[in-house]
Design a protein around this motif. Sequence first.
Motif, mmCIF file in Angstrom:
data_model
loop_
_atom_site.group_PDB
_atom_site.id
_atom_site.type_symbol
_atom_site.label_atom_id
_atom_site.label_comp_id
_atom_site.label_asym_id
_atom_site.label_seq_id
_atom_site.Cartn_x
_atom_site.Cartn_y
_atom_site.Cartn_z
ATOM 1 N N ILE A 102 0.914 -1.093 -0.132
ATOM 2 C CA ILE A 102 0.060 0.020 -0.100
ATOM 3 C C ILE A 102 0.788 1.152 0.034
ATOM 4 O O ILE A 102 1.941 1.102 0.737
ATOM 5 C CB ILE A 102 -0.987 0.094 1.149
ATOM 6 N N PHE A 103 0.490 2.286 -0.734
ATOM 7 C CA PHE A 103 1.115 3.476 -1.019
ATOM 8 C C PHE A 103 0.294 4.617 -0.767
ATOM 9 O O PHE A 103 -0.730 4.751 -1.759
ATOM 10 C CB PHE A 103 1.749 3.535 -2.415
ATOM 11 N N ILE A 104 0.375 5.177 0.221
ATOM 12 C CA ILE A 104 -0.770 6.260 0.829
ATOM 13 C C ILE A 104 -0.188 7.720 0.486
ATOM 14 O O ILE A 104 0.979 7.940 0.987
ATOM 15 C CB ILE A 104 -0.944 6.148 2.243
ATOM 16 N N THR A 105 -0.887 8.444 -0.306
ATOM 17 C CA THR A 105 -0.416 9.914 -0.549
ATOM 18 C C THR A 105 -1.551 10.772 -0.369
ATOM 19 O O THR A 105 -2.718 10.179 -0.303
ATOM 20 C CB THR A 105 0.036 9.995 -1.979
ATOM 21 N N PRO A 106 -1.297 11.827 -0.548
ATOM 22 C CA PRO A 106 -2.549 12.979 -0.319
ATOM 23 C C PRO A 106 -3.830 12.724 -1.168
ATOM 24 O O PRO A 106 -3.715 12.641 -2.386
ATOM 25 C CB PRO A 106 -1.967 14.286 -0.444
ATOM 26 N N GLY A 107 -4.884 12.599 -0.476
ATOM 27 C CA GLY A 107 -6.139 12.047 -1.260
ATOM 28 C C GLY A 107 -6.808 10.826 -0.999
ATOM 29 O O GLY A 107 -7.964 10.322 -1.238
ATOM 30 N N TYR A 108 -6.004 9.964 -0.068
ATOM 31 C CA TYR A 108 -6.219 8.651 0.421
ATOM 32 C C TYR A 108 -7.057 8.991 1.479
ATOM 33 O O TYR A 108 -7.145 10.000 2.168
ATOM 34 C CB TYR A 108 -5.082 8.249 0.904
ATOM 35 N N ARG A 109 -8.164 8.066 1.153
ATOM 36 C CA ARG A 109 -9.379 8.156 2.520
ATOM 37 C C ARG A 109 -8.900 7.376 3.520
ATOM 38 O O ARG A 109 -9.097 6.028 3.284
ATOM 39 C CB ARG A 109 -10.675 7.866 1.975
ATOM 40 N N PHE A 110 -8.600 7.623 4.924
ATOM 41 C CA PHE A 110 -8.338 6.632 5.809
ATOM 42 C C PHE A 110 -9.520 6.081 6.355
ATOM 43 O O PHE A 110 -10.666 6.641 6.569
ATOM 44 C CB PHE A 110 -7.364 7.343 6.980
ATOM 45 N N ARG A 111 -9.359 4.564 6.755
ATOM 46 C CA ARG A 111 -10.633 3.776 6.896
ATOM 47 C C ARG A 111 -10.422 3.461 8.471
ATOM 48 O O ARG A 111 -11.374 2.970 9.054
ATOM 49 C CB ARG A 111 -10.821 2.704 6.089
ATOM 50 N N ALA A 112 -9.216 3.153 9.007
ATOM 51 C CA ALA A 112 -9.037 2.572 10.316
ATOM 52 C C ALA A 112 -8.294 3.665 11.293
ATOM 53 O O ALA A 112 -8.846 3.515 12.481
ATOM 54 C CB ALA A 112 -8.050 1.336 10.245
ATOM 55 N N VAL A 113 -7.367 4.332 11.175
ATOM 56 C CA VAL A 113 -6.484 4.933 12.045
ATOM 57 C C VAL A 113 -7.064 6.482 12.268
ATOM 58 O O VAL A 113 -7.285 7.127 11.243
ATOM 59 C CB VAL A 113 -5.232 5.001 11.519
ATOM 60 N N ASP A 114 -7.067 6.910 13.422
ATOM 61 C CA ASP A 114 -7.675 8.273 13.849
ATOM 62 C C ASP A 114 -6.439 8.936 14.418
ATOM 63 O O ASP A 114 -6.506 10.217 13.986
ATOM 64 C CB ASP A 114 -8.658 8.069 14.993
ATOM 65 N N ILE A 115 -5.319 8.455 14.884
ATOM 66 C CA ILE A 115 -4.356 9.092 15.364
ATOM 67 C C ILE A 115 -3.105 8.525 15.106
ATOM 68 O O ILE A 115 -3.037 7.246 15.280
ATOM 69 C CB ILE A 115 -4.326 9.197 17.011
ATOM 70 N N LEU A 116 -2.090 9.114 14.638
ATOM 71 C CA LEU A 116 -0.786 8.537 14.326
ATOM 72 C C LEU A 116 0.584 8.941 15.193
ATOM 73 O O LEU A 116 0.762 10.187 15.068
ATOM 74 C CB LEU A 116 -0.278 8.684 12.825
ATOM 75 N N MET A 117 1.323 7.926 15.775
ATOM 76 C CA MET A 117 2.509 8.529 16.394
ATOM 77 C C MET A 117 3.665 8.213 15.575
ATOM 78 O O MET A 117 3.708 6.833 15.175
ATOM 79 C CB MET A 117 2.631 8.026 17.853
ATOM 80 N N THR A 118 4.514 9.119 15.071
ATOM 81 C CA THR A 118 5.513 8.484 14.251
ATOM 82 C C THR A 118 6.949 9.436 14.414
ATOM 83 O O THR A 118 6.636 10.546 14.949
ATOM 84 C CB THR A 118 4.935 8.804 12.914
ATOM 85 N N ASN A 119 7.987 8.856 13.827
ATOM 86 C CA ASN A 119 9.056 9.785 13.955
ATOM 87 C C ASN A 119 9.239 10.756 12.735
ATOM 88 O O ASN A 119 8.068 10.776 11.793
ATOM 89 C CB ASN A 119 10.431 8.788 13.877
ATOM 90 N N PHE A 120 10.053 11.527 12.639
ATOM 91 C CA PHE A 120 10.154 12.562 11.385
ATOM 92 C C PHE A 120 10.884 11.909 10.408
ATOM 93 O O PHE A 120 11.957 11.273 10.595
ATOM 94 C CB PHE A 120 11.035 13.973 12.013
ATOM 95 N N HIS A 121 10.346 12.186 9.122
ATOM 96 C CA HIS A 121 10.882 11.274 8.050
ATOM 97 C C HIS A 121 11.849 12.109 7.030
ATOM 98 O O HIS A 121 11.862 13.244 7.021
ATOM 99 C CB HIS A 121 9.560 10.698 7.425
#
Length: 358
Positions: free
Chosen positions: A292-311
């Motif tokens: 899966i490749f997620i870019t702007p315009g993708y409609r999220f179905r499962a996740v409400d909050i994301l904790m992540t590092n800086f990329h």
Amino acid sequence: MRTDLFDFELPATSIALRPASPRDAARMLVVQPDGVLRDRSIAELPQWLEPGDQLVVNDTKVISAQLKGRRIGRETEPKIEATLIKRLDGSRWRALVKPAKKLAPGDVVRFGNEGKVCLLGHLDAEVEAKGEEGEITLSFSFHGPALDQAIADLGTPPLPPYIASKRTPDDRDAADYQTMFAAKEGAVAAPTAGLHFTPDLEAALRGRGIELHRLTLHVGAGTFLPVKVGETSEHKMHAEWGAISAGTADALNAARANGGRIVAVGTTSLRLLESATTEDGTIQPFDGETSIFITPGYRFRAVDILMTNFHLPRSTLFMLVSAFSGLETMKRAYAHAIASGYRFYSYGDACLLFRARD
């Protein structure tokens, strides 16, 4: 979309070469749904979540996928470095090698060095096939658990190049580059958001009524690479294997039905959750590969909050967080993080992203 839209300048001094100690002492930039930025710390994570929220972590374990050896059987025996990136079967791995020009199909590479030879003897591998950009298929002389043990004996954890190029990996990295959840071997890169967790932080989350769940996504080396094509539609993601149990899927669906939010710890957890979720938002058990490749315009179905590092700039992961919280918001958040001295990449600080309002 054009990939240059996801570019930004990052000073070399912003790249973390060691993790914070203790792990939950790292900083955390909170990006709220309206784009407001808050400077906080990992230890404050429970305060930003609500009772009933469900935290999902990746329990993959990084293998000692970095191997050093030499080509044998010809007049010269040049040194060869290989990074295992994907298991194909019990004895075959796909790998990235340097220098690739020194190898051809049929060549044999002998891994190991003086003073560190696996109990079963030297580890030999034949070059079965050669692909593009240094990628080859290696057929090893051992199979199954014997091969796994030989790799563990001879290899080292493959630190990302932006760390390994600045200092020599050492024994501390063997512990630092594993999360406290690491249980199932198979990753060649750590799910780095999970590196921030400690037993004390887990206890504080559970004390607030927040449950933790585990899934497995064996992170591949391609996840962190910059996108080199001009348009995102031209980029091909490497497939990675993952699994979500029926029990975890049922628990997450039940919590969502009761108003709980799904909090993905890391982009790896998010990508697998989104891969396993149907159009109506039901999380299904999963066992297989995802690209899966997620870019702007993708409609999220499962996740409400994301904790992540800086990329990294132009990476698929920066594209993902831009899809989650908005491209302009994330550009502003990263500019704030750089100006405020946040530490970037695998050993760096984190951000807590609330999904942008539709």
